[in-house]
Design a protein around this motif. Sequence first.
Motif, PDB file in Angstrom:
ATOM      1  N   GLN A  93       0.819  -1.213   0.000  1.00 57.18           N
ATOM      2  CA  GLN A  93       0.000   0.000   0.000  1.00 57.18           C
ATOM      3  C   GLN A  93       0.853   1.262   0.000  1.00 57.18           C
ATOM      4  O   GLN A  93       0.519   2.246  -0.657  1.00 57.18           O
ATOM      5  N   ILE A  94       1.950   1.249   0.738  1.00 57.13           N
ATOM      6  CA  ILE A  94       2.761   2.451   0.852  1.00 57.13           C
ATOM      7  C   ILE A  94       3.403   2.798  -0.485  1.00 57.13           C
ATOM      8  O   ILE A  94       3.544   3.972  -0.834  1.00 57.13           O
ATOM      9  N   GLU A  95       3.766   1.789  -1.254  1.00 59.38           N
ATOM     10  CA  GLU A  95       4.378   2.041  -2.564  1.00 59.38           C
ATOM     11  C   GLU A  95       3.386   2.730  -3.494  1.00 59.38           C
ATOM     12  O   GLU A  95       3.726   3.697  -4.196  1.00 59.38           O
ATOM     13  N   VAL A  96       2.163   2.256  -3.481  1.00 60.54           N
ATOM     14  CA  VAL A  96       1.117   2.862  -4.318  1.00 60.54           C
ATOM     15  C   VAL A  96       0.853   4.300  -3.888  1.00 60.54           C
ATOM     16  O   VAL A  96       0.737   5.221  -4.724  1.00 60.54           O
ATOM     17  N   LEU A  97       0.769   4.507  -2.580  1.00 57.97           N
ATOM     18  CA  LEU A  97       0.469   5.845  -2.062  1.00 57.97           C
ATOM     19  C   LEU A  97       1.594   6.834  -2.362  1.00 57.97           C
ATOM     20  O   LEU A  97       1.331   8.002  -2.681  1.00 57.97           O
ATOM     21  N   MET A  98       2.823   6.404  -2.256  1.00 54.52           N
ATOM     22  CA  MET A  98       3.937   7.299  -2.532  1.00 54.52           C
ATOM     23  C   MET A  98       3.988   7.718  -3.996  1.00 54.52           C
ATOM     24  O   MET A  98       4.278   8.860  -4.327  1.00 54.52           O
ATOM     25  N   LYS A  99       3.693   6.793  -4.891  1.00 54.54           N
ATOM     26  CA  LYS A  99       3.643   7.140  -6.316  1.00 54.54           C
ATOM     27  C   LYS A  99       2.501   8.115  -6.592  1.00 54.54           C
ATOM     28  O   LYS A  99       2.626   9.052  -7.391  1.00 54.54           O
ATOM     29  N   GLN A 100       1.373   7.882  -5.918  1.00 53.30           N
ATOM     30  CA  GLN A 100       0.235   8.787  -6.072  1.00 53.30           C
ATOM     31  C   GLN A 100       0.576  10.174  -5.555  1.00 53.30           C
ATOM     32  O   GLN A 100       0.231  11.189  -6.178  1.00 53.30           O
ATOM     33  N   LEU A 101       1.291  10.232  -4.428  1.00 51.84           N
ATOM     34  CA  LEU A 101       1.686  11.522  -3.858  1.00 51.84           C
ATOM     35  C   LEU A 101       2.601  12.278  -4.805  1.00 51.84           C
ATOM     36  O   LEU A 101       2.465  13.497  -4.985  1.00 51.84           O
ATOM     37  N   CYS A 126      -0.215  19.644  -8.467  1.00 47.82           N
ATOM     38  CA  CYS A 126      -0.293  20.875  -7.671  1.00 47.82           C
ATOM     39  C   CYS A 126       0.580  21.971  -8.279  1.00 47.82           C
ATOM     40  O   CYS A 126       0.201  23.148  -8.316  1.00 47.82           O
ATOM     41  N   TRP A 127       1.754  21.597  -8.708  1.00 48.80           N
ATOM     42  CA  TRP A 127       2.659  22.562  -9.327  1.00 48.80           C
ATOM     43  C   TRP A 127       2.055  23.137 -10.609  1.00 48.80           C
ATOM     44  O   TRP A 127       2.068  24.342 -10.838  1.00 48.80           O
ATOM     45  N   GLU A 128       1.487  22.269 -11.429  1.00 50.61           N
ATOM     46  CA  GLU A 128       0.911  22.713 -12.707  1.00 50.61           C
ATOM     47  C   GLU A 128      -0.316  23.593 -12.492  1.00 50.61           C
ATOM     48  O   GLU A 128      -0.535  24.565 -13.218  1.00 50.61           O
ATOM     49  N   LYS A 129      -1.127  23.252 -11.489  1.00 55.38           N
ATOM     50  CA  LYS A 129      -2.363  23.993 -11.232  1.00 55.38           C
ATOM     51  C   LYS A 129      -2.173  25.134 -10.221  1.00 55.38           C
ATOM     52  O   LYS A 129      -3.131  25.830  -9.887  1.00 55.38           O
ATOM     53  N   LYS A 130      -0.926  25.290  -9.742  1.00 56.08           N
ATOM     54  CA  LYS A 130      -0.606  26.349  -8.759  1.00 56.08           C
ATOM     55  C   LYS A 130      -1.453  26.218  -7.495  1.00 56.08           C
ATOM     56  O   LYS A 130      -1.952  27.206  -6.948  1.00 56.08           O
ATOM     57  N   LEU A 131      -1.605  24.985  -7.028  1.00 54.61           N
ATOM     58  CA  LEU A 131      -2.354  24.719  -5.799  1.00 54.61           C
ATOM     59  C   LEU A 131      -1.387  24.636  -4.617  1.00 54.61           C
ATOM     60  O   LEU A 131      -0.541  23.744  -4.575  1.00 54.61           O
ATOM     61  N   PRO A 132      -1.489  25.536  -3.648  1.00 55.85           N
ATOM     62  CA  PRO A 132      -0.658  25.408  -2.440  1.00 55.85           C
ATOM     63  C   PRO A 132      -1.249  24.379  -1.492  1.00 55.85           C
ATOM     64  O   PRO A 132      -2.467  24.245  -1.385  1.00 55.85           O
ATOM     65  N   VAL A 133      -0.382  23.655  -0.795  1.00 57.36           N
ATOM     66  CA  VAL A 133      -0.822  22.588   0.106  1.00 57.36           C
ATOM     67  C   VAL A 133      -0.158  22.769   1.472  1.00 57.36           C
ATOM     68  O   VAL A 133       1.047  23.019   1.562  1.00 57.36           O
ATOM     69  N   ILE A 134      -0.962  22.644   2.532  1.00 57.26           N
ATOM     70  CA  ILE A 134      -0.460  22.686   3.902  1.00 57.26           C
ATOM     71  C   ILE A 134      -0.805  21.365   4.581  1.00 57.26           C
ATOM     72  O   ILE A 134      -1.969  20.963   4.619  1.00 57.26           O
ATOM     73  N   LEU A 135       0.221  20.693   5.100  1.00 52.44           N
ATOM     74  CA  LEU A 135       0.029  19.473   5.875  1.00 52.44           C
ATOM     75  C   LEU A 135       0.398  19.758   7.323  1.00 52.44           C
ATOM     76  O   LEU A 135       1.522  20.177   7.613  1.00 52.44           O
ATOM     77  N   VAL A 136      -0.549  19.552   8.228  1.00 51.66           N
ATOM     78  CA  VAL A 136      -0.332  19.782   9.663  1.00 51.66           C
ATOM     79  C   VAL A 136      -0.274  18.433  10.368  1.00 51.66           C
ATOM     80  O   VAL A 136      -1.235  17.666  10.332  1.00 51.66           O
ATOM     81  N   LYS A 162       9.651   9.729   5.435  1.00 52.14           N
ATOM     82  CA  LYS A 162       9.183   8.782   4.423  1.00 52.14           C
ATOM     83  C   LYS A 162       8.593   9.502   3.221  1.00 52.14           C
ATOM     84  O   LYS A 162       8.890   9.175   2.059  1.00 52.14           O
ATOM     85  N   MET A 163       7.789  10.512   3.465  1.00 50.83           N
ATOM     86  CA  MET A 163       7.140  11.245   2.378  1.00 50.83           C
ATOM     87  C   MET A 163       8.145  11.984   1.509  1.00 50.83           C
ATOM     88  O   MET A 163       8.104  11.918   0.286  1.00 50.83           O
ATOM     89  N   VAL A 164       9.034  12.720   2.150  1.00 50.18           N
ATOM     90  CA  VAL A 164       9.937  13.569   1.376  1.00 50.18           C
ATOM     91  C   VAL A 164      10.941  12.750   0.578  1.00 50.18           C
ATOM     92  O   VAL A 164      11.559  13.248  -0.365  1.00 50.18           O
ATOM     93  N   ALA A 172      -0.825   3.969  10.921  1.00 48.23           N
ATOM     94  CA  ALA A 172      -0.877   5.431  10.968  1.00 48.23           C
ATOM     95  C   ALA A 172      -0.349   6.052   9.680  1.00 48.23           C
ATOM     96  O   ALA A 172      -0.941   6.988   9.127  1.00 48.23           O
ATOM     97  N   ARG A 173       0.753   5.545   9.177  1.00 46.83           N
ATOM     98  CA  ARG A 173       1.331   6.104   7.951  1.00 46.83           C
ATOM     99  C   ARG A 173       0.392   5.956   6.766  1.00 46.83           C
ATOM    100  O   ARG A 173       0.194   6.900   6.003  1.00 46.83           O
ATOM    101  N   VAL A 174      -0.179   4.783   6.629  1.00 49.81           N
ATOM    102  CA  VAL A 174      -1.077   4.550   5.500  1.00 49.81           C
ATOM    103  C   VAL A 174      -2.318   5.436   5.603  1.00 49.81           C
ATOM    104  O   VAL A 174      -2.781   6.008   4.600  1.00 49.81           O
ATOM    105  N   LYS A 175      -2.852   5.578   6.806  1.00 49.59           N
ATOM    106  CA  LYS A 175      -4.056   6.406   6.957  1.00 49.59           C
ATOM    107  C   LYS A 175      -3.756   7.873   6.646  1.00 49.59           C
ATOM    108  O   LYS A 175      -4.536   8.538   5.959  1.00 49.59           O
ATOM    109  N   VAL A 176      -2.636   8.363   7.139  1.00 47.18           N
ATOM    110  CA  VAL A 176      -2.281   9.764   6.878  1.00 47.18           C
ATOM    111  C   VAL A 176      -2.100  10.003   5.384  1.00 47.18           C
ATOM    112  O   VAL A 176      -2.645  10.957   4.805  1.00 47.18           O
ATOM    113  N   LEU A 177      -1.339   9.141   4.724  1.00 49.89           N
ATOM    114  CA  LEU A 177      -1.071   9.338   3.297  1.00 49.89           C
ATOM    115  C   LEU A 177      -2.325   9.175   2.450  1.00 49.89           C
ATOM    116  O   LEU A 177      -2.512   9.883   1.464  1.00 49.89           O
TER     117      LEU A 177
END
Length: 496
Positions: free
Chosen positions: A20-28, A35-45, A60-62, A219-224
């Motif tokens: 699951q994590i591999e799929v989610l990371m590729k999706q991210l 986001c870059w193409e559409k100029k969408l800013p994102v905030i993760l808290v 893991k994300m970065v 927790a990681r899978v749910k957050v992502l």
Amino acid sequence: MILENLNLHLSLDKETYDSQIEVLMKQLRSLQKACWEKKLPVILVLEGWAAAGKGALVKKMVGYIDPRGFTVHPIWPPTAQERSYPFLWRFWQKLPSRGQMSFFYHSWYTHVLEDRLFERVSDAEVPMVMRQINAFERQMVDDGTAIAKFWIHLSKKELKNRLKKLQDDELQAWRVRPEDWHQAKNYDEYKTFAEEMVIQTSTGPAPWTLVEGDCQRWARVKVLTQMAATITEALDRLHLQTPPLTVTIQKHLEPTEPNLLSQVNLSQILTPEKYKEKLRQEQARLGKLQQNIYEQKISVLVLFEGWDAAGKGGAIKRLTDILDPRSYVVNAFAAPTDEEKAHHYLWRFWRKLPNAGKIGIFDRSWYGRVMVERVEGFASEIEWRRAYQEINEFEEHLTSTGCVLIKFWLHISQEEQLKRFTERQENPFKQYKLTEEDWRNREKWPFYEVAVNQMIQRTSTPSAPWTLIPANDKYYARVKVIETVVQEIRNQVKRR
């Protein structure tokens, strides 16, 4: 109890997690590109208990996304400089530009969690802080930002086990702070604070996602998964947005709306002799108050709005003549730069706020949103209409922290403006002050008059009222400005 009802026994085996994590990371990674193409800013808290795995999750994300498109902000206790501003000031500095992502490893919520636990924030202050946070997040979302907020919850037993494990590891022990053990010792109290935070700040624009954290893989899978869903939903909203409708600029006030500018008595004058006498008198009073401002750590913000050629520059010069140049800063705001346009319109003004003990003077301000941007069509009707609420919230945040906010509108007649324009045109030393834009704005006087009247009516509040200055006579206007500043500072000094 919301947190009490979370099932902390939920878990994932390693094989399921890895797939699951591999799929989610590729999706991210794909979503980051969108986001870059559409100029969408994102905030993760990322909030939660100490040792909840926030740092490992960020790492893991970065590792999977383009490092040019994000910034990680680990939030530590505020510095002495940051404490001299309203508490949200330091977070406005870290907001992502359009197309970028910002990961907040802890955030503005430390003010209602850890600060509250250590009694740096009183229980009485908490409701106001919650309102300010909700307003801040709503403003971000209204401006097009995607916000995903996570509280990673641990059981008391798991929290203590993780802290002990880290403490016993020579390479990891440095990560455990005394404050973390204080969380564990006061687990029930801290959990109550977190419950209140979630209830009060889980809003439609920025809801909380509660994460069962005893199993780190779960927790990681749910957050992502939720992060991907939040970004996807925000991108879909961008796709569905329709172009704003063309709206006719309002030339006349509605019958129910008072013409506040017409009530200003423009006949008030001062003779040259009286002007010199009163100017010296008020400047001396202001000079004496400088020491009070510094000693009591009072921030003062004086903003000037008014018609072109109304005398803002002259009033600012007389206001600052007596002041120690180290104690004030004058900021003149023109059209926003490309960097400024890549952020919320209030961003550039937050960055220039005076800190405690200083005087800030703004030659034009955030009110451009409901004047020039409205009249010239630089802001959509939706944008300038919601700006009234955003401005009132912004100013309430300033004044609630003890800032003396003084707002001037320098008012002159059309005839006086034409006289001053003509004088500038004929004086080679003043011709630089007159531009083609000034003449164009003059042609739109009726439209600006409506915008100014509505601005004053909708943003003159008990804590931040407008002062309308009759400015046909420059002498009278300059003295009246300093008198008002002196009186407002005195009022704040008396309240201390």
